[in-house]
Design an enzyme around this catalytic site. Structure first.
Site, short mmCIF file in Angstrom:
data_model
loop_
_atom_site.label_atom_id
_atom_site.label_comp_id
_atom_site.label_asym_id
_atom_site.label_seq_id
_atom_site.Cartn_x
_atom_site.Cartn_y
_atom_site.Cartn_z
N GLY A 1 36.10 48.22 35.88
CA GLY A 1 34.72 47.71 35.82
C GLY A 1 33.78 48.59 36.62
N GLY A 2 32.72 47.98 37.12
CA GLY A 2 31.72 48.72 37.91
C GLY A 2 32.32 49.37 39.14
N GLY B 1 22.36 84.53 26.92
CA GLY B 1 22.03 83.56 27.96
C GLY B 1 23.17 83.41 28.95
N ALA B 2 24.39 83.65 28.48
CA ALA B 2 25.54 83.49 29.36
C ALA B 2 25.55 84.56 30.45
CB ALA B 2 26.83 83.53 28.54
C1 HXC Z 1 39.91 38.20 42.49
C2 HXC Z 1 41.77 39.20 41.63
C3 HXC Z 1 40.98 40.15 40.97
C4 HXC Z 1 39.56 40.08 41.13
C5 HXC Z 1 43.02 40.58 40.53
N1 HXC Z 1 43.03 39.50 41.30
N2 HXC Z 1 41.78 41.00 40.30
N3 HXC Z 1 41.23 38.23 42.38
N4 HXC Z 1 39.08 39.08 41.91
N5 HXC Z 1 38.73 40.96 40.58
C6 HXC Z 1 44.19 38.76 41.78
C7 HXC Z 1 44.92 38.04 40.66
O1 HXC Z 1 44.32 36.80 40.39
C8 HXC Z 1 46.31 37.92 41.24
O2 HXC Z 1 46.32 36.85 42.14
C9 HXC Z 1 46.45 39.18 42.07
O3 HXC Z 1 45.13 39.66 42.30
C10 HXC Z 1 47.22 40.24 41.36
O4 HXC Z 1 46.67 40.42 40.07
P1 HXC Z 1 47.57 40.46 38.75
O5 HXC Z 1 46.66 40.26 37.61
O6 HXC Z 1 48.73 39.54 38.88
O7 HXC Z 1 48.13 41.94 38.83
P2 HXC Z 1 48.43 42.95 37.65
O8 HXC Z 1 49.19 42.28 36.56
O9 HXC Z 1 49.04 44.15 38.30
O10 HXC Z 1 46.99 43.35 37.06
C11 HXC Z 1 46.06 43.99 37.86
C12 HXC Z 1 44.71 44.07 37.17
C13 HXC Z 1 44.28 42.64 36.74
C14 HXC Z 1 44.82 44.99 35.93
C15 HXC Z 1 43.72 44.69 38.13
O11 HXC Z 1 44.37 41.78 37.85
C16 HXC Z 1 42.90 42.60 36.24
O12 HXC Z 1 42.61 42.94 35.09
N6 HXC Z 1 41.99 42.15 37.12
C17 HXC Z 1 40.56 42.09 36.76
C18 HXC Z 1 40.03 43.46 36.59
C19 HXC Z 1 38.59 43.46 36.22
O13 HXC Z 1 38.17 43.19 35.09
N7 HXC Z 1 37.82 43.72 37.20
C20 HXC Z 1 36.42 43.84 36.99
C21 HXC Z 1 35.80 42.76 37.71
S1 HXC Z 1 34.13 43.05 37.46
P3 HXC Z 1 47.54 35.80 42.15
O14 HXC Z 1 47.27 34.93 43.32
O15 HXC Z 1 47.47 35.09 40.84
O16 HXC Z 1 48.78 36.61 42.28
C22 HXC Z 1 33.71 44.24 38.57
C23 HXC Z 1 32.27 44.52 38.55
C24 HXC Z 1 31.89 45.31 39.74
O17 HXC Z 1 34.45 44.78 39.27
C25 HXC Z 1 30.46 45.63 39.61
C26 HXC Z 1 30.03 46.60 40.59
C27 HXC Z 1 28.69 47.11 40.22
#
Ligand code: HXC
Length: 528
Positions: free
Chosen positions: A185-186, A418-419
Site C-alpha cells: 500500500g502507501g 543529442g546523446a
Molecule cells: C494491523 C495487521 C496489518 C495491518 C497485518 N496485520 N497487517 N494488523 N494492520 N496493516 C496483522 C494480522 O492481522 C495478523 O495478526 C498479523 O499481523 C500477521 O499477519 P498475517 O496476515 O497472518 O501474515 P501473512 O500471512 O504473512 O501476510 C502478511 C501480509 C498481510 C501480506 C502483510 O497481513 C496483509 O495483506 N496485510 C495487509 C496489507 C495491506 O493491505 N496493507 C495496506 C494497508 S493500507 P494476527 O493477530 O491475526 O496474527 C496502507 C496505507 C498506508 O498501508 C498509507 C500511507 C500513505
C-alpha cells in the site's frame, strides 16, 4: 546503634535498588520477545530473521544503542488494548557501521504484522530527527503489513510524518531502505523516497495493491513475488537498486555501500588509501575496429578504478547504461557509462531516468562524476515517444547541467547527436572533457547522415551503392574523429586510452577546491 540503623537503611535501599534493576532487566528482556516466542518461531520458519537480529547484522559487532524501548500504544479499538507491548512494532537505535555512526529502525513483524502505529512512527521520526541533526545516514528495515488498520487516521498521520522526514532529509543524509518482508500500500512510498532500496530475493515484496486486488480489478492472476518481488523490482520497475540472495548477504552489502558513501552533504569522505597503478596498456587496443562491434564497458571501468572498488547500482535494470560508485586513489567517484554490450548503449527512457537519479545523488553528496561515453543516440520508436523519452531524456540533461561537483568526461567511441550533449559534454558545465583517438563526434552516424544529405547524389549516381560508400567514407574522415572537436576547444585533449586513469586522478586533484553555484532560486523544475 545509630550506625546499625544506618546500615539497615542502606541494605534496605540496596535491596530495593537491586530489585528495581532486576525489574528493569526483566522488562527489557520481555520486550525483546516482541510479539512472543511463538510468533518469533513462525517468523524464523518462514526463513526470515528477527527484527533485532537484522540490526545486529547491520551494526559493527552486532552492537547498537536502543531508543524508546518502552514506548507503547494507547489505542483500544478493535481489541488493540490487549496488544500493548513495550516498544510496539519497531526497534530504533544507533550504532557504528564501519566505525561511522548510523541510525536505523527495524520493523518487527511479530507485533501486529509490523504494522505502523502512530507511536511506531513517533519512534522512527525521533531517530530520523537525530540522524538529521547529527548528520548520519539512516537505514530503514521494512517488514510490515502497512498502516495499522485498527488505528485509522492516527496511523495514516504516522506515515505522513515519515514521508515528511524522508523528503526533508533527502540530499542531506544518505537514506537506505532494506525490504525484508511485505511493504504494501502507501507504505511503499517511504522506501521510494529514500536513496537506495535493497531487497532480498524471495523475502522482500513491495506493491501498491496485493494480488487479490489486482485480480479483482484487472483479472490478472499474479503471485506476490511476480507482482512485487526482488526480481520484478530490480529488472522491470527499477524500484530496487540492489538484490541479495540472503539477509546476511544483504546487510553485508548495505555495510559495503555505507563504506563508500559520505555521512552527509557536507562531509568529505577523505581517505588516506592509495592504490597502486595497475597495468592500463590493454586499453590502447580495447575499442573494436568495427564501429558496430560491442564490448563490455565494465572492463574499462574495472581497469581504470582502484582495484575492486566498483559498487554497481541497479545492475539488472536499464543495462544499456552502467552507474555505480568507485574509488580513484581512495576518493569516492560516481561513474556513468554507456554500455555497448546492451542495446548498443543507446539512451532510452529507463537509462535516462536511472542515470539522472544517480547524477543527482552524486551532486547532493559532493561526489565527483566521471562519464565514459560510447552512445549511438536516443532510442527511436513509438513506444519510446509515447512513453515520454523527450521528458525522461530531459531529466538527464537537467541533472548534468545542475550538478556542480567536479565532472570529467571521456569519449571512447561514438558520441552522436543529442546523446553527445547529454553525456557530460563541455556545454553542460563539465570541467574536463577528453577523448580517445577512436572517438567519433557528429550529429549522427555516417550511414544515417549520407542518407539525408547525400540522397540526391546517391540516386543520380551511375552506381548508387558505390557513391553511397564514397560519401560515407568522406563523412567518416571529416567527422568520425575527435580532432574536429579538439581543434574547436570542445574537447580539452585527445589522450591515449591507457592514460585515462592518470588523467582522471590528475583532474580530480586539480578540481579538489572547485566552487560553482547555480542561480539563486527556490528550486528548479526538473521535468518529472
Ligand atoms: C494491523 C495487521 C496489518 C495491518 C497485518 N496485520 N497487517 N494488523 N494492520 N496493516 C496483522 C494480522 O492481522 C495478523 O495478526 C498479523 O499481523 C500477521 O499477519 P498475517 O496476515 O497472518 O501474515 P501473512 O500471512 O504473512 O501476510 C502478511 C501480509 C498481510 C501480506 C502483510 O497481513 C496483509 O495483506 N496485510 C495487509 C496489507 C495491506 O493491505 N496493507 C495496506 C494497508 S493500507 P494476527 O493477530 O491475526 O496474527 C496502507 C496505507 C498506508 O498501508 C498509507 C500511507 C500513505
Amino acid at each position: 546503634m545509630k550506625k546499625n540503623s544506618e546500615n539497615n537503611t542502606n541494605s534496605k535501599k540496596s535491596s530495593s535498588s537491586s530489585s528495581k534493576i532486576t525489574n528493569l532487566q526483566t522488562r527489557k528482556s520481555e520486550a525483546k520477545l516482541g510479539g512472543g516466542a511463538e510468533r518469533q518461531e513462525a517468523q524464523q520458519k518462514k526463513g526470515k530473521k528477527l527484527a533485532r537480529e537484522r540490526l545486529s547484522l547491520l551494526f559493527d559487532n552486532g552492537k547498537f544503542t536502543e531508543i524508546d524501548p518502552f514506548v507503547k500504544h494507547n489505542s483500544s479499538d478493535f481489541g488493540l488494548d490487549k496488544t500493548r507491548i513495550d516498544g510496539d512494532s519497531v526497534i530504533c537505535g544507533y550504532g557504528n557501521v564501519n566505525g561511522q555512526q548510523v541510525f536505523a529502525f527495524s520493523q518487527d513483524f511479530t507485533v501486529l504484522g509490523g504494522s505502523l502505529s502512530k507511536v511506531a512512527s513517533n519512534k522512527i521520526c525521533k531517530a530520523f530527527d537525530l540522524a538529521i541533526k547529527t548528520g548520519c545516514p539512516i537505514v530503514g528495515i521494512n517488514d510490515s503489513g502497512g498502516a495499522r488498520i485498527q488505528e485509522g487516521v492516527d496511523s495514516l498521520s504516522g506515515y505522513g510524518e515519515l514521508f515528511k522526514r524522508n523528503t526533508m532529509a533527502s540530499g542531506v543524509i544518505p537514506q537506505i531502505t532494506v525490504v525484508v518482508g511485505p511493504s504494501a500500500g502507501g507504505a511503499v512510498y517511504s522506501p521510494a523516497l529514500t536513496d537506495f532500496i535493497f531487497m532480498v530475493e524471495g523475502v522482500g515484496q513491495m506493491y501498491i495493491t496485493g494480488p487479490e486486488v489486482v485480480k479483482a480489478v484487472t483479472g490478472e492472476d499474479v503471485s506476490h513475488d511476480d507482482l512485487g518481488g526482488a526480481n520484478a523490482h530490480s529488472t522491470k520497475s527499477g524500484v530496487a537498486h540492489f538484490v541479495s540472495q540472503s539477509e546476511t548477504d544483504c546487510f553485508e552489502d548495505v555495510r559495503n555501500l555505507l563504506k563508500i558513501l559520505p555521512s552527509n552533504n557536507v562531509d568529505i569522505k577523505s581517505s588516506n588509501e592509495t592504490s597502486g597503478d595497475s597495468d592500463q596498456s590493454m586499453l590502447d587496443n580495447f575499442i573494436p575496429d568495427t564501429a558496430n562491434q560491442s564490448y563490455d564497458v565494465k572492463e574499462v571501468i574495472e581497469t581504470i578504478i582502484d582495484s575492486g572498488s566498483f559498487v554497481e547500482v541497479q545492475n539488472s535494470y536499464a543495462q544499456n547504461i552502467v552507474v555505480g560508485f568507485s574509488k580513484f586513489n581512495g576518493e569516492t567517484v560516481g561513474i556513468v557509462a554507456n554500455q555497448p554490450d546492451h542495446m548498443a548503449g543507446v539512451l532510452d527512457i529507463n537509462a535516462s531516468s536511472k542515470a539522472a537519479r544517480f547524477v543527482r545523488f552524486c551532486d547532493s553528496f559532493n561526489i565527483p562524476i566521471v562519464s565514459l561515453v560510447d552512445v549511438p543516440g536516443f532510442m527511436p520508436g513509438t513506444s519510446q515517444e509515447y512513453g515520454g523519452i523527450i521528458r525522461h531524456g530531459a531529466k538527464l540533461l537537467y541533472a548534468y547541467v545542475e550538478a556542480t561537483v567536479p565532472k570529467i568526461t571521456i569519449i571512447m567511441r561514438k558520441a552522436y547527436g543529442g546523446a553527445y550533449i547529454v553525456m557530460g559534454s563541455k556545454e553542460l558545465r563539465c570541467d574536463v572533457n577528453v577523448a580517445w583517438p577512436s572517438a567519433e563526434i557528429a550529429v549522427m552516424g555516417p550511414e544515417g547522415a549520407v542518407n539525408i544529405i547525400g540522397r540526391k547524389d546517391i540516386s543520380s549516381a551511375d552506381d548508387p551503392e558505390k557513391k553511397k560508400q564514397e560519401l560515407i567514407n568522406d563523412y567518416r574522415d571529416k567527422f568520425a574523429t575527435p580532432y574536429v572537436a579538439a581543434e574547436k576547444g570542445y574537447l580539452d585533449d585527445v589522450i591515449e586510452p591507457s592514460h585515462s586513469r592518470k588523467i582522471i586522478i590528475n583532474s580530480l586533484n586539480m578540481l579538489k577546491n572547485k566552487v560553482d553555484q547555480n542561480l539563486p532560486k527556490k528550486h528548479g523544475n526538473i521535468p518529472l
